[in-house]
Design a protein around this motif. Structure first.
Motif, mmCIF file in Angstrom:
data_model
loop_
_atom_site.group_PDB
_atom_site.id
_atom_site.type_symbol
_atom_site.label_atom_id
_atom_site.label_comp_id
_atom_site.label_asym_id
_atom_site.label_seq_id
_atom_site.Cartn_x
_atom_site.Cartn_y
_atom_site.Cartn_z
ATOM 1 N N VAL A 189 0.841 -1.199 0.000
ATOM 2 C CA VAL A 189 0.000 0.000 0.000
ATOM 3 C C VAL A 189 0.874 1.246 0.000
ATOM 4 N N ALA A 190 1.851 1.302 0.890
ATOM 5 C CA ALA A 190 2.736 2.463 0.992
ATOM 6 C C ALA A 190 3.498 2.697 -0.309
ATOM 7 N N GLU A 191 3.981 1.633 -0.926
ATOM 8 C CA GLU A 191 4.733 1.744 -2.177
ATOM 9 C C GLU A 191 3.856 2.296 -3.306
ATOM 10 N N LEU A 192 2.642 1.787 -3.431
ATOM 11 C CA LEU A 192 1.751 2.236 -4.499
ATOM 12 C C LEU A 192 1.271 3.667 -4.273
ATOM 13 N N VAL A 193 0.990 4.016 -3.050
ATOM 14 C CA VAL A 193 0.512 5.361 -2.743
ATOM 15 C C VAL A 193 1.635 6.382 -2.934
ATOM 16 N N ALA A 194 2.852 6.024 -2.614
ATOM 17 C CA ALA A 194 3.986 6.943 -2.728
ATOM 18 C C ALA A 194 4.237 7.367 -4.172
ATOM 19 N N GLY A 195 3.835 6.566 -5.136
ATOM 20 C CA GLY A 195 4.066 6.878 -6.542
ATOM 21 C C GLY A 195 3.047 7.809 -7.157
ATOM 22 N N GLN A 196 2.100 8.301 -6.376
ATOM 23 C CA GLN A 196 1.054 9.163 -6.920
ATOM 24 C C GLN A 196 1.493 10.621 -6.967
ATOM 25 N N GLY A 197 0.822 11.400 -7.812
ATOM 26 C CA GLY A 197 1.167 12.811 -7.991
ATOM 27 C C GLY A 197 0.218 13.757 -7.293
ATOM 28 N N ASN A 198 0.048 14.946 -7.888
ATOM 29 C CA ASN A 198 -0.788 16.006 -7.323
ATOM 30 C C ASN A 198 -2.250 15.591 -7.247
ATOM 31 N N ASN A 199 -2.933 16.107 -6.266
ATOM 32 C CA ASN A 199 -4.361 15.837 -6.033
ATOM 33 C C ASN A 199 -4.644 14.347 -5.861
ATOM 34 N N ALA A 200 -3.630 13.604 -5.441
ATOM 35 C CA ALA A 200 -3.750 12.151 -5.309
ATOM 36 C C ALA A 200 -4.756 11.771 -4.233
ATOM 37 N N TRP A 201 -5.352 10.627 -4.459
ATOM 38 C CA TRP A 201 -6.296 10.047 -3.517
ATOM 39 C C TRP A 201 -6.081 8.536 -3.518
ATOM 40 N N ALA A 202 -6.188 7.914 -2.357
ATOM 41 C CA ALA A 202 -6.103 6.454 -2.250
ATOM 42 C C ALA A 202 -6.782 6.016 -0.965
ATOM 43 N N ASP A 203 -7.359 4.830 -1.010
ATOM 44 C CA ASP A 203 -7.921 4.246 0.205
ATOM 45 C C ASP A 203 -8.094 2.756 -0.028
ATOM 46 N N THR A 204 -8.115 2.012 1.080
ATOM 47 C CA THR A 204 -8.382 0.577 1.011
ATOM 48 C C THR A 204 -9.771 0.309 1.563
ATOM 49 N N PHE A 205 -10.393 -0.737 1.016
ATOM 50 C CA PHE A 205 -11.742 -1.122 1.425
ATOM 51 C C PHE A 205 -11.753 -2.614 1.715
ATOM 52 N N ASP A 206 -12.479 -2.994 2.749
ATOM 53 C CA ASP A 206 -12.503 -4.382 3.206
ATOM 54 C C ASP A 206 -13.374 -5.254 2.312
ATOM 55 N N THR A 207 -12.956 -5.371 1.072
ATOM 56 C CA THR A 207 -13.631 -6.221 0.101
ATOM 57 C C THR A 207 -12.616 -6.641 -0.953
ATOM 58 N N ASP A 208 -12.797 -7.813 -1.531
ATOM 59 C CA ASP A 208 -11.918 -8.219 -2.629
ATOM 60 C C ASP A 208 -12.628 -8.032 -3.967
ATOM 61 N N ASN A 209 -13.708 -7.249 -3.964
ATOM 62 C CA ASN A 209 -14.524 -7.009 -5.138
ATOM 63 C C ASN A 209 -14.383 -5.541 -5.543
ATOM 64 N N HIS A 210 -13.933 -5.296 -6.770
ATOM 65 C CA HIS A 210 -13.705 -3.929 -7.246
ATOM 66 C C HIS A 210 -14.975 -3.087 -7.166
ATOM 67 N N ARG A 211 -16.082 -3.614 -7.649
ATOM 68 C CA ARG A 211 -17.331 -2.840 -7.672
ATOM 69 C C ARG A 211 -17.778 -2.458 -6.256
ATOM 70 N N ALA A 212 -17.639 -3.365 -5.308
ATOM 71 C CA ALA A 212 -18.000 -3.054 -3.925
ATOM 72 C C ALA A 212 -17.099 -1.947 -3.373
ATOM 73 N N ALA A 213 -15.836 -1.956 -3.734
ATOM 74 C CA ALA A 213 -14.913 -0.908 -3.294
ATOM 75 C C ALA A 213 -15.295 0.435 -3.913
ATOM 76 N N ILE A 214 -15.689 0.436 -5.185
ATOM 77 C CA ILE A 214 -16.136 1.661 -5.849
ATOM 78 C C ILE A 214 -17.380 2.210 -5.156
ATOM 79 N N ASP A 215 -18.327 1.331 -4.863
ATOM 80 C CA ASP A 215 -19.553 1.761 -4.172
ATOM 81 C C ASP A 215 -19.230 2.353 -2.798
ATOM 82 N N ALA A 216 -18.293 1.728 -2.083
ATOM 83 C CA ALA A 216 -17.904 2.221 -0.762
ATOM 84 C C ALA A 216 -17.201 3.575 -0.871
ATOM 85 N N ALA A 217 -16.348 3.744 -1.873
ATOM 86 C CA ALA A 217 -15.660 5.022 -2.074
ATOM 87 C C ALA A 217 -16.663 6.127 -2.395
ATOM 88 N N PHE A 218 -17.634 5.810 -3.224
ATOM 89 C CA PHE A 218 -18.666 6.796 -3.552
ATOM 90 C C PHE A 218 -19.418 7.213 -2.296
#
Length: 88
Positions: free
Chosen positions: A31-60
């Motif tokens: 997580v730290a490695e992937l987040v560190a590579g981001q640029g301006n206005n970056a956003w990142a978060d983890t969600f307790d699901t292994d399903n992409h769509r569920a993570a998108i819904d949670a982020a929304f």
């Protein structure tokens, strides 16, 4: 498993998700490695699901969805570049 979403806030106030990774629950180094590579206005978060769509819904729900005092939807948009989904 958790899902890490990576993206940024655009100039219109929209959350743009540009990448998604499934990671092990205790893999904070990745997580730290992937987040560190981001640029301006970056956003990142983890969600307790292994399903992409569920993570998108949670982020929304957590970061984008808003209602005004009268209960009207005044949300910006979540744009999922990995699937082409626009969530409002």
């Amino acid at each position: 498993m958790r899902t890490l979403l990576l993206g940024h806030w655009d100039t219109g106030g929209n959350l743009v998700v540009s990448a998604s990774r499934r990671i092990e629950d205790d893999d904070e180094a990745t997580v730290a490695e992937l987040v560190a590579g981001q640029g301006n206005n970056a956003w990142a978060d983890t969600f307790d699901t292994d399903n992409h769509r569920a993570a998108i819904d949670a982020a929304f729900a957590q970061y984008v969805h808003e209602t005004d005092i009268d209960g009207n939807d005044v949300s910006e948009t979540l744009i999922d570049q990995t699937t082409g989904l626009r969530h409002r």
